[in-house]
Design a protein around this motif. Structure first.
Motif, PDB file in Angstrom:
ATOM      1  N   GLU A 137      35.504  43.487  37.938  1.00 28.33           N
ATOM      2  CA  GLU A 137      36.216  42.584  38.990  1.00 28.33           C
ATOM      3  C   GLU A 137      36.163  42.867  40.126  1.00 28.33           C
ATOM      4  N   LEU A 138      35.703  43.969  40.720  1.00 30.06           N
ATOM      5  CA  LEU A 138      34.987  43.919  41.939  1.00 30.06           C
ATOM      6  C   LEU A 138      33.562  43.805  41.862  1.00 30.06           C
ATOM      7  N   VAL A 139      32.882  44.216  40.668  1.00 27.85           N
ATOM      8  CA  VAL A 139      31.271  43.411  41.246  1.00 27.85           C
ATOM      9  C   VAL A 139      31.029  41.891  40.967  1.00 27.85           C
ATOM     10  N   ASP A 140      31.924  41.520  40.157  1.00 33.07           N
ATOM     11  CA  ASP A 140      32.046  40.250  39.928  1.00 33.07           C
ATOM     12  C   ASP A 140      32.359  39.296  41.400  1.00 33.07           C
ATOM     13  N   ILE A 141      33.185  40.056  41.909  1.00 33.11           N
ATOM     14  CA  ILE A 141      33.652  39.524  42.841  1.00 33.11           C
ATOM     15  C   ILE A 141      32.688  39.345  44.300  1.00 33.11           C
ATOM     16  N   ALA A 142      31.784  40.535  44.371  1.00 32.94           N
ATOM     17  CA  ALA A 142      30.970  40.777  45.366  1.00 32.94           C
ATOM     18  C   ALA A 142      29.781  39.765  44.840  1.00 32.94           C
ATOM     19  N   ILE A 143      29.351  39.349  43.511  1.00 32.96           N
ATOM     20  CA  ILE A 143      28.262  38.445  43.206  1.00 32.96           C
ATOM     21  C   ILE A 143      28.443  37.100  43.494  1.00 32.96           C
ATOM     22  N   GLU A 144      29.974  36.672  43.143  1.00 35.24           N
ATOM     23  CA  GLU A 144      30.694  35.720  43.808  1.00 35.24           C
ATOM     24  C   GLU A 144      30.629  35.146  45.542  1.00 35.24           C
ATOM     25  N   LEU A 145      30.755  36.825  45.798  1.00 40.91           N
ATOM     26  CA  LEU A 145      30.260  35.974  47.212  1.00 40.91           C
ATOM     27  C   LEU A 145      29.269  35.962  48.165  1.00 40.91           C
ATOM     28  N   LEU A 146      28.211  36.155  46.635  1.00 44.27           N
ATOM     29  CA  LEU A 146      26.817  35.996  47.228  1.00 44.27           C
ATOM     30  C   LEU A 146      25.912  34.277  47.251  1.00 44.27           C
ATOM     31  N   ARG A 147      26.970  33.843  46.433  1.00 43.36           N
ATOM     32  CA  ARG A 147      26.824  32.689  45.485  1.00 43.36           C
ATOM     33  C   ARG A 147      26.025  31.405  46.838  1.00 43.36           C
ATOM     34  N   ASP A 148      26.829  31.241  47.985  1.00 49.09           N
ATOM     35  CA  ASP A 148      25.238  30.364  48.478  1.00 49.09           C
ATOM     36  C   ASP A 148      24.503  30.844  49.455  1.00 49.09           C
ATOM     37  N   PHE A 149      24.248  32.203  48.708  1.00 47.48           N
ATOM     38  CA  PHE A 149      22.696  32.900  49.016  1.00 47.48           C
ATOM     39  C   PHE A 149      21.449  32.918  48.459  1.00 47.48           C
ATOM     40  N   GLY A 150      20.729  32.572  48.792  1.00 52.84           N
ATOM     41  CA  GLY A 150      19.566  32.215  48.062  1.00 52.84           C
ATOM     42  C   GLY A 150      19.119  33.263  47.188  1.00 52.84           C
ATOM     43  N   GLU A 151      17.741  33.035  46.750  1.00 54.13           N
ATOM     44  CA  GLU A 151      16.669  34.364  45.908  1.00 54.13           C
ATOM     45  C   GLU A 151      16.651  35.078  47.026  1.00 54.13           C
ATOM     46  N   GLU A 152      16.871  35.219  48.318  1.00 50.64           N
ATOM     47  CA  GLU A 152      16.087  36.378  48.616  1.00 50.64           C
ATOM     48  C   GLU A 152      17.747  37.825  48.591  1.00 50.64           C
ATOM     49  N   ALA A 153      19.178  37.218  48.584  1.00 48.33           N
ATOM     50  CA  ALA A 153      19.656  37.992  47.458  1.00 48.33           C
ATOM     51  C   ALA A 153      19.850  38.591  46.684  1.00 48.33           C
ATOM     52  N   GLU A 154      18.931  38.247  45.720  1.00 50.11           N
ATOM     53  CA  GLU A 154      18.470  38.260  44.495  1.00 50.11           C
ATOM     54  C   GLU A 154      18.879  40.023  44.547  1.00 50.11           C
ATOM     55  N   PRO A 155      18.315  41.484  45.402  1.00 48.43           N
ATOM     56  CA  PRO A 155      18.050  42.382  45.301  1.00 48.43           C
ATOM     57  C   PRO A 155      19.762  42.934  45.636  1.00 48.43           C
ATOM     58  N   LEU A 156      20.668  42.243  46.479  1.00 47.39           N
ATOM     59  CA  LEU A 156      22.193  42.817  46.527  1.00 47.39           C
ATOM     60  C   LEU A 156      22.867  42.118  45.063  1.00 47.39           C
ATOM     61  N   ARG A 157      22.552  41.151  44.478  1.00 43.41           N
ATOM     62  CA  ARG A 157      23.105  40.927  42.979  1.00 43.41           C
ATOM     63  C   ARG A 157      22.789  42.127  42.380  1.00 43.41           C
ATOM     64  N   LYS A 158      21.725  41.865  42.154  1.00 39.90           N
ATOM     65  CA  LYS A 158      21.434  42.925  40.783  1.00 39.90           C
ATOM     66  C   LYS A 158      22.076  45.001  41.283  1.00 39.90           C
ATOM     67  N   ILE A 159      21.897  44.793  42.961  1.00 42.27           N
ATOM     68  CA  ILE A 159      22.622  46.877  43.090  1.00 42.27           C
ATOM     69  C   ILE A 159      23.446  46.459  42.522  1.00 42.27           C
ATOM     70  N   ALA A 160      24.490  45.600  42.325  1.00 42.10           N
ATOM     71  CA  ALA A 160      26.208  45.011  42.160  1.00 42.10           C
ATOM     72  C   ALA A 160      26.382  45.517  41.144  1.00 42.10           C
ATOM     73  N   ARG A 161      25.433  44.788  40.273  1.00 44.21           N
ATOM     74  CA  ARG A 161      25.443  45.193  38.682  1.00 44.21           C
ATOM     75  C   ARG A 161      24.986  46.102  38.375  1.00 44.21           C
ATOM     76  N   TYR A 162      23.999  47.529  39.263  1.00 41.24           N
ATOM     77  CA  TYR A 162      23.684  48.614  38.637  1.00 41.24           C
ATOM     78  C   TYR A 162      24.659  49.745  38.531  1.00 41.24           C
ATOM     79  N   ILE A 163      25.726  48.753  40.161  1.00 40.98           N
ATOM     80  CA  ILE A 163      26.660  50.163  40.318  1.00 40.98           C
ATOM     81  C   ILE A 163      27.782  50.717  38.764  1.00 40.98           C
TER      82      ILE A 163
END
Length: 291
Positions: free
Chosen positions: A260-286
């Motif tokens: 749930e916390l990882v889903d929240i983290a990824i949702e917070l990046l919704r308005d960021f572009g492709e440049e934020a993809e590493p942050l999304r992938k790090i969240a999923r990795y956790i």
């Protein structure tokens, strides 16, 4: 993702190796510092700092400032392993610092790394960063690492050993001991990029969410992982009567909370572009990691 992390990790490790050349005197102190700094590790905090900076359009080389976070994290591990704290013999698959260099040198190595981090953060020569921005970052990181952050979490963690687990205590420990520095790492990247207040806020909340998820997964791995994978003894939290998420909520609820916390983290990046993809992938990795 793997390429991105490998690339950033190499930059961080190159900076570490260059920073301690020439070496620190006396040589035993130098060896103690290098032993723990180069013992492996994910370099999660500095990589998150760089990824947040790049997600906000940053283009300068901020590796030195990001690596300062690894100095602080490593200091905390050295001190956390001491006999007066968690009394651990193994860290990242190797004997802990005090087992190799003795308690006194381990304490001094930790002290040195913590203070050296702020030497780096206050150096305006590494990149074209506004000195006022660096001052703001120093304030954020020192708060996260200090009496109202990581140190408070470590203190409550120690004095809560063997007590009846409760939600309020375990959440305080996890938010302060682990999530605070991860949150500050992400926020520091955003501040270095001098982005909007809204983006800084979203990235700060992202950092807090994945920081808490990271510690919950650590709690689960202490039960389900292996000593070989984790590089530290399995079941050490249970043995010491640590206050953990599984001890309060059980394994499955803890796993659900981490997701749930990882889903929240990824949702917070919704308005960021492709440049934020590493942050999304790090969240999923956790939530998928085994160490």
């Amino acid at each position: 993702m793997r390429h991105y992390v490998s690339e950033k990790r190499k930059l961080i490790e190159d900076f570490i190796n260059g920073y301690f050349n020439p070496s620190v005197n006396p040589s035993i102190l130098h060896d103690s510092v290098i032993y723990s700094l180069t013992a492996g590790g994910k370099r999660l905090r500095p990589i998150l700092c760089i990824a947040a900076y790049e997600a906000c359009g940053g283009r300068e080389n901020i590796v030195p400032y990001a690596t300062a976070l690894e100095f602080i994290h490593t200091y905390s591990l050295i001190h956390d392993d001491l006999p007066a704290m968690d009394n651990d013999d193994l860290r990242r698959g190797k004997p802990t610092n005090h087992k190799v260099f003795g308690e006194a040198i381990a304490i001094l190595a930790g002290d040195g790394l913590l203070t050296e981090a702020f030497t780096i953060l206050s150096n305006t020569n590494y990149a074209k960063i506004n000195p006022k921005t660096l001052l703001n970052i120093i304030a954020e990181i020192s708060k996260a690492a200090g009496l109202r952050g990581m140190v408070a979490g470590q203190a409550l963690d120690l004095i809560s050993e063997g007590k009846e687990p409760d939600r309020e205590t375990v959440e305080f420990i996890h938010l302060h001991k682990t999530a605070a520095l991860i949150r500050a790492s992400v926020k520091a990247g955003a501040l270095l990029a001098e982005t909007t207040e809204e983006r800084v806020y979203k990235l700060e909340k992202y950092g807090e969410s994945i920081g808490l998820a990271f510690q919950i997964v650590d709690d689960i791995l202490d039960i389900e992982g292996t000593t070989e994978e984790m590089g530290k003894p399995k079941g050490s939290d249970i043995e010491r009567g640590k206050m953990t998420y599984p001890s309060v909520f059980g394994i499955e609820e803890s796993r659900r909370k981490a997701k749930e916390l990882v889903d929240i983290a990824i949702e917070l990046l919704r308005d960021f572009g492709e440049e934020a993809e590493p942050l999304r992938k790090i969240a999923r990795y956790i939530i998928k990691r085994s160490s």
